[in-house]
Design an enzyme around this catalytic site. Structure first.
Site, short mmCIF file in Angstrom:
data_model
loop_
_atom_site.label_atom_id
_atom_site.label_comp_id
_atom_site.label_asym_id
_atom_site.label_seq_id
_atom_site.Cartn_x
_atom_site.Cartn_y
_atom_site.Cartn_z
N GLN A 129 0.93 -1.15 -0.06
CA GLN A 129 0.02 0.11 0.03
C GLN A 129 1.00 1.28 -0.21
O GLN A 129 1.13 1.62 0.98
CB GLN A 129 -0.87 -0.02 1.40
CG GLN A 129 -1.81 0.98 1.28
CD GLN A 129 -2.49 1.00 2.75
OE1 GLN A 129 -2.11 0.46 3.82
NE2 GLN A 129 -3.50 1.91 2.79
N GLU A 247 -9.45 -0.75 5.98
CA GLU A 247 -8.20 -0.71 6.80
C GLU A 247 -8.64 -0.45 8.29
O GLU A 247 -8.10 -1.25 9.09
CB GLU A 247 -7.09 0.26 6.28
CG GLU A 247 -5.84 0.28 7.25
CD GLU A 247 -4.81 1.22 6.69
OE1 GLU A 247 -5.10 1.96 5.98
OE2 GLU A 247 -3.40 0.84 7.20
#
Lengths: 400, 364
Positions: A129, A247
């Site tokens: 990410q 997340e």
């Protein structure tokens, strides 16, 4: 109100247990590897393939997306049973399956979904990410990694940081600035980056644990075809919000390598328990409350409800609880615990929990950011006063 | 798994919230404290008409035959408005204990008047608040402070017989041999009138003794813990909303105080504590409704969490109000003092922490 497995849930649990007994026998003991060891990623890859073969790789996804079409509750049942083993799920599930794929499925073209979603499920693509930067952490929309148009491609220059598994990843999801003359949130776009592209330099960061869970990633004239842009130009923030929601929902997932209150009770011994009764009961009530809070949210999702804005509290509570539990455990074990080596799994849990909780309180929404979110989205209190609102990004003052 | 209340149960709670929101105002609480009556009789009468005193009593004894889940939700609403009525002791504990009795004649005699709202019950189960000695159908000794003891029709109390065996007795609290009074004056929470009484050879019915008495008391304490947790939850949520609303009206340094992080983060923490407490309370509700093997652990968890949440919410509500919060008019004090009373009542945090850890150790 029914807290037990329904008949179908119980049958599913039994099926999962039997399958794990057959397939996870290599993972009954903790892995004796350093954080970030590439071998963990490779083990994760083969475990993911095994799960896909068994039909457990994406339990609550629709059948047409390669999933099992089962309920979120069955997803949790699998995770509970899988959690009894020391399987290396982190590299695949944590980023690829929990973050990258939901974002691609929400905003991608049919070709992008076809190219990335299913292969990730099958353990073929490991993701990282590329969000945070040295000047963009809690203020994520301040990213200054620049993507400029060059024919059918984009040229990317900049630096990312705190990138887990960048050194083993095949692909990355990236937030970059495509128009610095727009206001901060408006000039961003979202890209899928082949980590083997020329111009990408990955360097490990040595963390407070002495190990390297994270990397910094330098991008110099990295060429990205426009077909790897996810969502419209300028819509990067909107796309990233999907990632961030996922997340925060998954960051409180607990792991076998971290201590819980039960392991703390064992470490304290009878005398230690008697001396800390009230604090221990309070920590245990928080831990259990968090577990039942998760089940309440799960009930909501399984009845077709949207995620509750309060659900971001899971990570806030868990990170702080982990810090408290770990500190108390280390206090109880004394110097022998503090200087225990890797072979002492119990003591190591408290050492690592103490170190990792400090990261967890910052990662994926710092405590302070989450408190703001709860105050604003749950309680309806005013947003922060913003001096960057409506100002072109290029005009914003910068410090260090 | 379905970790939520049903639509019918939520509707009952919504209805209760609307009713209490309209009828049980802060001004009414102040009037009640200034008045002579121990509890708000007209509010109690309305609750009786709504069937709240009959809710957990079987239909055969004139009740509605509902379960503890409904009781949990009503307790939360009673806690939200601090209703000055003997709901907890009469319905949550009194009717519950009588329901558990093996002897049908006792249930037939005492449950219908509770369901009909004609009998208010005081309950004394915790040690250290006086002692009753029971022998040959009579009880002697002194009790107090016990909630609603000065106003109750019936008393259910722990006692000891002349062999020193634990027992549970039922007493007509209005009997001539009972010398009782309300404890008035400056007390921590004047809305829950507590009384004290001396008993001199007062006629008493033996409900249970020995193991059976201990079993009933243990069960009643678990029930008390979980329903008190819901009451605390209602109070905590009311505090959080009150503080939020005030922080959006009050200006300092040119803007509403609810915009400052010092206030935002404080109230976010309060809401988080409430959500944790609510989750543990729901687990307790489930354990109570299903008579789960985990009931003792669930009761301790619910109680510990709810005490923490209500304490924080009541303290920070007053703090957010600033100086005005310390005045009689500002209403923060009702919750501030109730939070402490409920933290103490039926086992404080030390008591439940010990119960919880002892249970965890025994499980290993």
């Amino acid at each position: 109100m029914d807290f037990n497995d329904s008949a179908e849930e119980a049958a599913f649990r039994a099926e999962v247990r039997a399958w794990l007994q057959q397939n996870a026998s290599d993972y009954t003991e903790p892995l004796a590897l350093r954080q970030g060891d590439p071998r963990i990623a490779e083990m994760g890859r083969s475990w993911q393939k095994q799960k896909a073969k068994g039909g457990f790789a994406a339990i609550s996804w629709p059948v047409e997306a390669g999933g099992r079409g089962a309920s979120p509750i069955e997803e949790v049942i699998f995770a509970e049973e899988e959690g009894r083993y020391h399987v290396p799920v982190g590299p695949f599930v944590g980023i690829g399956i929990n973050l990258a794929v939901p974002t691609i499925r929400a905003h991608g073209t049919p070709e992008q979904i076809e190219k990335f979603a299913r292969p990730t499920l099958l353990g073929e693509i490991l993701w990282c990410q590329l969000f945070s930067e040295p000047g963009a952490g809690s203020d994520l929309a301040a990213v200054r990694t620049r993507a400029t148009r060059d024919g059918d491609d984009w040229l990317v220059n900049g630096q990312k940081v705190w990138t887990s598994w960048a050194h083993t990843a095949d692909w990355g999801i990236m937030l970059a600035r495509t128009d610095p003359e727009q206001a901060k949130h408006k000039g961003l776009s979202f890209f899928l980056v082949d980590m083997r592209s020329a111009g990408i330099d990955v360097r490990p960061i040595r963390s407070i644990s002495g190990e390297s869970e994270f990397n910094e990633v330098f991008l110099t004239d990295v060429r990205i075809p426009d077909s790897q842009r996810l969502g419209a130009v300028g819509d990067g923030w909107k796309v990233a919000m999907t990632t961030l929601m996922n997340e925060r929902a998954s960051a409180a997932d607990q792991s076998q390598s971290l201590p819980d209150v039960e392991s703390l009770l064992a470490a304290l011994g009878e005398q230690g328990r008697a001396a800390n009764t009230r604090q221990l009961a309070s920590l245990y009530a928080r831990e259990q409350g968090l577990k039942y809070f998760g089940l309440r949210q799960l009930t909501r999702l399984s009845q077709g409800g949207n995620p509750d804005p309060i659900s971001v509290m899971s990570k806030l509570v868990y990170a702080n609880l982990l810090q408290d539990v770990s500190a108390l455990g280390l206090d109880a074990l004394g110097l022998p615990g503090a200087f225990a080596g890797r072979e002492n799994h119990e003591a190591k849990k408290f050492q690592y929990g103490y170190q990792w909780s400090a990261a967890l309180r910052i990662a994926g929404g710092a405590d302070e950011i989450l408190r703001n979110q709860i105050a604003e989205r749950v309680l309806g209190l005013p947003g922060e006063i913003r001096s960057d609102k409506g100002v072109p990004f290029s005009q914003l003052p910068v410090g260090r | 798994m379905n970790f939520d209340f049903s639509a019918d149960q939520k509707e009952l709670a919504d209805h209760a919230r609307r009713f209490l929101g309209e009828s049980c105002t802060f001004d009414r609480l102040r009037d009640n404290m200034a008045g002579e009556e121990a509890y708000d009789r007209s509010l109690w009468q309305q609750m009786v008409e709504l069937g709240w005193t009959a809710i957990n009593i079987p239909e055969a004894q004139g009740g509605l035959g509902m379960g503890s889940l409904e009781l949990c939700l009503l307790s939360e609403e009673v806690g939200r408005v601090l209703a000055p009525v003997p709901f907890f002791s009469t319905v949550c504990l009194g009717a519950h204990i009588l329901n558990q009795l093996g002897q049908e004649s006792l249930r037939e005699q005492y449950l219908p008047p509770i369901a009909a709202g004609e009998s208010v019950v005081a309950v004394a189960l915790m040690p250290g608040l006086g002692q009753l000695e029971y022998a040959d159908g009579c009880a002697s000794g002194a009790l107090g402070p016990v909630a609603w003891l000065g106003a109750a029709d019936l008393l259910i109390s722990r006692a000891r017989d002349n062999h020193g065996t634990e027992c549970l007795v039922l007493i007509d609290a209005k009997h001539a041999t009972v010398a009782r009074r309300n404890i008035d004056g400056v007390v921590l929470d004047g809305l829950v009138r507590h009384g004290q009484a001396e008993f001199s050879a007062t006629p008493a019915r033996l409900l249970a003794s020995g193991d059976e008495a201990r079993r009933l008391i243990e069960l009643a304490l678990a029930q008390a813990a979980i329903l008190t947790a819901f009451e605390q939850l209602g109070g905590a949520q009311a505090c959080c909303e009150m503080a939020r609303d005030y922080s959006l009206e009050r200006y300092t340094f040119g803007r509403v105080i609810g915009g400052y992080q010092a206030i935002k983060h404080k109230l976010a923490d309060v809401q988080v504590e409430i959500e944790l407490a609510r989750s543990n309370a729901y687990y307790g509700a489930w354990a109570l409704a299903t008579d789960a093997a985990e009931l003792a652990r669930a009761a301790a968890l619910a109680r510990i969490s709810a005490t923490e949440a209500f304490t924080l919410a009541a303290e920070e509500n007053l703090q957010v109000h600033g100086g005005i919060g310390y005045t009689w008019e500002a209403n923060c004090h009702f919750y501030y003092q109730r939070a402490r009373l409920l933290a103490i009542n039926y086992g404080n945090a030390d008591y439940w922490s010990q119960q919880l850890l002892a249970g965890l150790q025994a499980a290993h």
